[in-house]
Write a protein that holds these residues in place. Structure first.
Motif, PDB file in Angstrom:
ATOM      1  N   ASN A   1       0.855  -1.190   0.000  1.00  0.00           N
ATOM      2  CA  ASN A   1       0.000   0.000   0.000  1.00  0.00           C
ATOM      3  C   ASN A   1       0.890   1.240   0.000  1.00  0.00           C
ATOM      4  O   ASN A   1       1.606   1.478   0.973  1.00  0.00           O
ATOM      5  CB  ASN A   1      -0.897  -0.010   1.238  1.00  0.00           C
ATOM      6  CG  ASN A   1      -1.911   1.108   1.246  1.00  0.00           C
ATOM      7  OD1 ASN A   1      -1.672   2.187   0.709  1.00  0.00           O
ATOM      8  ND2 ASN A   1      -3.058   0.871   1.863  1.00  0.00           N
ATOM      9  N   PRO A   2       0.873   2.059  -1.063  1.00  0.00           N
ATOM     10  CA  PRO A   2       1.774   3.214  -1.120  1.00  0.00           C
ATOM     11  C   PRO A   2       1.430   4.300  -0.107  1.00  0.00           C
ATOM     12  O   PRO A   2       2.306   5.058   0.310  1.00  0.00           O
ATOM     13  CB  PRO A   2       1.608   3.724  -2.556  1.00  0.00           C
ATOM     14  CG  PRO A   2       0.284   3.208  -2.997  1.00  0.00           C
ATOM     15  CD  PRO A   2       0.078   1.911  -2.285  1.00  0.00           C
ATOM     16  N   GLN A   3       0.144   4.377   0.316  1.00  0.00           N
ATOM     17  CA  GLN A   3      -0.257   5.394   1.294  1.00  0.00           C
ATOM     18  C   GLN A   3       0.023   4.942   2.727  1.00  0.00           C
ATOM     19  O   GLN A   3       0.442   5.744   3.576  1.00  0.00           O
ATOM     20  CB  GLN A   3      -1.754   5.726   1.155  1.00  0.00           C
ATOM     21  CG  GLN A   3      -2.098   6.666   0.011  1.00  0.00           C
ATOM     22  CD  GLN A   3      -2.011   5.981  -1.345  1.00  0.00           C
ATOM     23  OE1 GLN A   3      -2.477   4.843  -1.496  1.00  0.00           O
ATOM     24  NE2 GLN A   3      -1.426   6.644  -2.318  1.00  0.00           N
ATOM     25  N   GLU A   4      -0.201   3.675   2.991  1.00  0.00           N
ATOM     26  CA  GLU A   4       0.036   3.120   4.331  1.00  0.00           C
ATOM     27  C   GLU A   4       0.794   1.806   4.198  1.00  0.00           C
ATOM     28  O   GLU A   4       0.222   0.722   4.309  1.00  0.00           O
ATOM     29  CB  GLU A   4      -1.300   2.907   5.057  1.00  0.00           C
ATOM     30  CG  GLU A   4      -2.091   4.162   5.331  1.00  0.00           C
ATOM     31  CD  GLU A   4      -1.406   5.100   6.315  1.00  0.00           C
ATOM     32  OE1 GLU A   4      -0.578   4.604   7.122  1.00  0.00           O
ATOM     33  OE2 GLU A   4      -1.686   6.305   6.271  1.00  0.00           O
ATOM     34  N   PRO A   5       2.099   1.883   3.961  1.00  0.00           N
ATOM     35  CA  PRO A   5       2.882   0.652   3.742  1.00  0.00           C
ATOM     36  C   PRO A   5       2.788  -0.292   4.946  1.00  0.00           C
ATOM     37  O   PRO A   5       2.932   0.130   6.095  1.00  0.00           O
ATOM     38  CB  PRO A   5       4.317   1.167   3.579  1.00  0.00           C
ATOM     39  CG  PRO A   5       4.174   2.612   3.243  1.00  0.00           C
ATOM     40  CD  PRO A   5       2.939   3.085   3.911  1.00  0.00           C
ATOM     41  N   GLU A   6       2.505  -1.554   4.644  1.00  0.00           N
ATOM     42  CA  GLU A   6       2.387  -2.536   5.710  1.00  0.00           C
ATOM     43  C   GLU A   6       3.747  -2.768   6.374  1.00  0.00           C
ATOM     44  O   GLU A   6       4.733  -3.059   5.704  1.00  0.00           O
ATOM     45  CB  GLU A   6       1.849  -3.853   5.142  1.00  0.00           C
ATOM     46  CG  GLU A   6       0.451  -3.743   4.563  1.00  0.00           C
ATOM     47  CD  GLU A   6       0.416  -3.329   3.092  1.00  0.00           C
ATOM     48  OE1 GLU A   6      -0.635  -3.504   2.457  1.00  0.00           O
ATOM     49  OE2 GLU A   6       1.460  -2.856   2.589  1.00  0.00           O
ATOM     50  N   LYS A   7       3.788  -2.645   7.694  1.00  0.00           N
ATOM     51  CA  LYS A   7       5.045  -2.729   8.437  1.00  0.00           C
ATOM     52  C   LYS A   7       5.773  -4.043   8.177  1.00  0.00           C
ATOM     53  O   LYS A   7       6.994  -4.066   7.985  1.00  0.00           O
ATOM     54  CB  LYS A   7       4.772  -2.557   9.931  1.00  0.00           C
ATOM     55  CG  LYS A   7       6.031  -2.546  10.776  1.00  0.00           C
ATOM     56  CD  LYS A   7       5.716  -2.299  12.240  1.00  0.00           C
ATOM     57  CE  LYS A   7       6.993  -2.298  13.082  1.00  0.00           C
ATOM     58  NZ  LYS A   7       6.691  -2.065  14.530  1.00  0.00           N
ATOM     59  N   ALA A   8       5.029  -5.133   8.150  1.00  0.00           N
ATOM     60  CA  ALA A   8       5.661  -6.448   7.967  1.00  0.00           C
ATOM     61  C   ALA A   8       6.333  -6.550   6.598  1.00  0.00           C
ATOM     62  O   ALA A   8       7.406  -7.157   6.467  1.00  0.00           O
ATOM     63  CB  ALA A   8       4.622  -7.554   8.136  1.00  0.00           C
ATOM     64  N   LYS A   9       5.718  -5.955   5.591  1.00  0.00           N
ATOM     65  CA  LYS A   9       6.290  -6.006   4.241  1.00  0.00           C
ATOM     66  C   LYS A   9       7.540  -5.141   4.144  1.00  0.00           C
ATOM     67  O   LYS A   9       8.514  -5.510   3.475  1.00  0.00           O
ATOM     68  CB  LYS A   9       5.243  -5.584   3.215  1.00  0.00           C
ATOM     69  CG  LYS A   9       4.076  -6.564   3.119  1.00  0.00           C
ATOM     70  CD  LYS A   9       3.013  -6.110   2.135  1.00  0.00           C
ATOM     71  CE  LYS A   9       1.859  -7.117   2.091  1.00  0.00           C
ATOM     72  NZ  LYS A   9       0.788  -6.690   1.138  1.00  0.00           N
ATOM     73  N   ILE A  10       7.523  -3.992   4.824  1.00  0.00           N
ATOM     74  CA  ILE A  10       8.716  -3.134   4.861  1.00  0.00           C
ATOM     75  C   ILE A  10       9.850  -3.862   5.575  1.00  0.00           C
ATOM     76  O   ILE A  10      11.004  -3.863   5.106  1.00  0.00           O
ATOM     77  CB  ILE A  10       8.415  -1.795   5.559  1.00  0.00           C
ATOM     78  CG1 ILE A  10       7.464  -0.935   4.704  1.00  0.00           C
ATOM     79  CG2 ILE A  10       9.706  -1.040   5.856  1.00  0.00           C
ATOM     80  CD1 ILE A  10       8.072  -0.422   3.416  1.00  0.00           C
TER      81      ILE A  10
END
Length: 210
Positions: free
Chosen positions: A7-16
């Motif tokens: 999600n470009p607006q709210e990047p998922e922490k786990a994916k980051i």
């Protein structure tokens, strides 16, 4: 190679965190910026930096810029005087690459033997989160000399399986590269006109009149 939607607006922490761990292990991640998709590796891993040159088929005489998370992070890799910092704070995050004098901890492999470094703070939550633990390379996800792709399909067509992870934020709104400005000379000099050039020229004119 793996593709993970983010999600470009709210990047998922786990994916980051997953992407950061790949970078920490010397891997290569394609990520969205506020202009084009970029190729990112940990800039303090010279082997990983060399991978970027090889993937892009880029001459090692052409330096790579870096993506940072905040203005404060610039001081970790480069020098800024008060005027440069003022301009940087007024235009960043944004579609600009600022050329500054590098600090001694930055490898000349990254800067192609030069004592200058290009820094970016894209107006992109994904790229700012991705670079919050350490700077990552900021270079368009394409083969050198070829047009930077406007979609992930184009990225894959050029780079194929040569990267470890692609963070898929969909089609990006801007397809022009960043405006590149040499901040080490007086007057400041635009080396490449791209996204946001009008904002920089306005800001530079206002500060020149002070």
């Amino acid at each position: 190679m793996e593709i993970v939607k983010i999600n470009p607006q709210e990047p998922e922490k786990a994916k980051i965190e997953y992407a950061i761990n790949i970078l920490m292990d010397g891997g290569v991640v394609v990520y969205p910026t506020d202009t084009l998709y970029g190729i990112g590796v940990n800039i303090f891993n010279e082997t990983a930096v060399e991978k970027v040159f090889n993937i892009k088929k880029r001459s090692k005489s052409k330096p790579l810029s870096v993506c940072l998370s905040s203005i404060g992070d610039i001081f970790k890799v480069a020098y800024m005087d008060s005027l440069t910092e003022k301009i940087a704070r007024n235009i960043l995050p944004g579609p600009f690459t600022l050329i500054l004098n590098k600090k001694e901890n930055i490898s000349t492999v990254l800067t192609a033997g030069e004592n200058k470094i290009g820094v970016r703070i894209p107006d992109s939550k994904v790229s700012m989160e991705l670079s919050r633990k350490f700077p990552v390379t900021a270079t368009s996800a394409n083969i050198s000399g070829m047009k930077a792709p406007e979609s992930l399909e184009g990225v894959y067509n050029q780079l194929g399986e040569s990267v470890d992870l692609i963070l898929d934020a969909g089609r990006l709104e801007k397809t022009l590269p960043s405006t590149v400005v040499d901040m080490t000379c007086n007057p400041l000099r635009v080396l490449r006109k791209g996204s946001g050039v009008e904002l920089f020229e306005k800001e530079n004119t206002e500060n020149s009149n002070i």
